[in-house]
Design a protein around this motif. Structure first.
Motif, mmCIF file in Angstrom:
data_model
loop_
_atom_site.group_PDB
_atom_site.id
_atom_site.type_symbol
_atom_site.label_atom_id
_atom_site.label_comp_id
_atom_site.label_asym_id
_atom_site.label_seq_id
_atom_site.Cartn_x
_atom_site.Cartn_y
_atom_site.Cartn_z
ATOM 1 N N ALA A 63 0.831 -1.198 0.000
ATOM 2 C CA ALA A 63 0.000 0.000 0.000
ATOM 3 C C ALA A 63 0.871 1.256 0.000
ATOM 4 N N THR A 64 1.953 1.219 0.765
ATOM 5 C CA THR A 64 2.873 2.362 0.806
ATOM 6 C C THR A 64 3.518 2.581 -0.550
ATOM 7 N N ALA A 65 3.908 1.510 -1.217
ATOM 8 C CA ALA A 65 4.506 1.633 -2.553
ATOM 9 C C ALA A 65 3.509 2.237 -3.536
ATOM 10 N N ALA A 66 2.259 1.798 -3.450
ATOM 11 C CA ALA A 66 1.233 2.342 -4.347
ATOM 12 C C ALA A 66 0.984 3.821 -4.052
ATOM 13 N N ALA A 67 0.927 4.201 -2.781
ATOM 14 C CA ALA A 67 0.716 5.596 -2.415
ATOM 15 C C ALA A 67 1.895 6.466 -2.834
ATOM 16 N N THR A 68 3.090 5.930 -2.753
ATOM 17 C CA THR A 68 4.281 6.664 -3.186
ATOM 18 C C THR A 68 4.223 6.926 -4.684
ATOM 19 N N HIS A 69 3.779 5.939 -5.443
ATOM 20 C CA HIS A 69 3.627 6.119 -6.887
ATOM 21 C C HIS A 69 2.634 7.230 -7.192
ATOM 22 N N VAL A 70 1.491 7.232 -6.511
ATOM 23 C CA VAL A 70 0.491 8.268 -6.739
ATOM 24 C C VAL A 70 1.071 9.642 -6.400
ATOM 25 N N SER A 71 1.732 9.750 -5.259
ATOM 26 C CA SER A 71 2.242 11.039 -4.799
ATOM 27 C C SER A 71 3.293 11.611 -5.736
ATOM 28 N N LEU A 72 4.156 10.759 -6.282
ATOM 29 C CA LEU A 72 5.266 11.233 -7.106
ATOM 30 C C LEU A 72 4.937 11.295 -8.591
#
Length: 285
Positions: A227-236
């Motif tokens: 989930a953190t990896a997916a959220a990082t992708h969205v944010s960046l």
């Protein structure tokens, strides 16, 4: 716009293509906000509706489901890549909804009406001339009709933006310049008073501006790490702060990704990263 490009150039370039490619992620993230928007629109069967800044069509399709085959819905956007996705999605639902047309147009100047209702999910903050755009929107509204839209409150109140942004800023060689007043951008109407004044000057009456807060899922996965990896992708790549590192050197990009992931991991639980979104829900007639 960075580099002096226009909104049309921006949303028809790489950014529009990237958003079109990730429309399912963005639609899922904004579900709680979309539900709140439609809870206030009070669309009736057979209504004609305009969706401003319809993007990939999620809100247009929802409006078409609500007004049914006797109504009609127009989705307007300046981004050809996003409209292409919207048309494909609508083609799969045409038998169950109102007739839908998608138009590549700037609602600030186009003549598309009249409509019983006009709505927008984060599409009204980007007009070059807000006063002229709202006056034009008012002209397209039938007597007794209502405009209902969402726009963002301040950046610090929107944790889904501020958490990754605060992680990136210390890594930048110099801070980004603050936006100029009344220029197109996501937080243009963070202060509600000028917005209410704009709407009243454009001929709207009964203007209401209510604070709306929802936790949104910025990333999800089978584990908190996923989930953190997916959220990082969205944010960046998709969020309002993505421009800070979009064209950065690889080493800075890698450090930014690590910093953002560490910040977002603190908000991961149950296979999801949830952060607050803070909006104004505005209505005017």
């Amino acid at each position: 716009m960075a580099g002096g490009i226009t909104q049309t150039e921006y949303w028809n370039g790489e950014v529009g293509t990237r958003w079109a490619r990730n429309q399912a992620v963005l639609d899922a993230m904004f579900v709680p906000l979309t539900e709140a928007l439609f809870a206030r629109t009070h669309l009736a069967p057979s209504d004609t509706v305009l969706d401003i800044g319809c993007g990939a069509g999620a809100t247009t399709l929802e409006a078409a489901r609500r007004v049914g085959p006797g109504g009609g819905v127009t989705g307007a956007d300046i981004s050809a890549p996003l409209l292409a996705v919207a048309r494909d999605r609508a083609a799969a639902e045409v038998a169950r909804t109102a007739p839908i047309r998608f138009v590549e147009a700037d609602v600030g100047t186009a003549d598309l009406g009249p409509f019983d209702g006009i709505l927008s999910r984060f599409g009204v903050m980007f007009f070059p001339d807000s006063a002229g755009a709202f006056a034009n929107i008012r002209r397209m509204l039938k007597p007794g009709g209502r405009l209902t839209f969402l726009c963002w409150r301040t950046l610090p109140e929107n944790h889904w933006v501020s958490v990754p942004r605060d992680a990136v800023l210390p890594l930048l060689p110099e801070p980004p310049p603050p936006p100029q007043p009344d220029t197109p951008g996501p937080f243009r109407f963070a202060d509600p008073d000028p917005l209410v004044a704009l709407l009243r000057a454009a001929g709207f009456a009964g203007v209401t501006c209510d604070a709306l807060d929802r936790d949104i899922v910025v990333g999800q996965g089978e584990t908190d790490a996923a989930a953190t990896a997916a959220a990082t992708h969205v944010s960046l790549n998709l969020g309002p702060s993505s421009h800070l590192v979009r064209e950065a050197a690889p080493d800075l990009r890698a450090r930014a990704e690590a910093a953002v992931a560490a910040a977002l991991a603190r908000h991961a639980a149950g296979g999801a990263v949830r952060l607050r979104a803070a909006c104004w829900l505005v209505q005017a007639g």
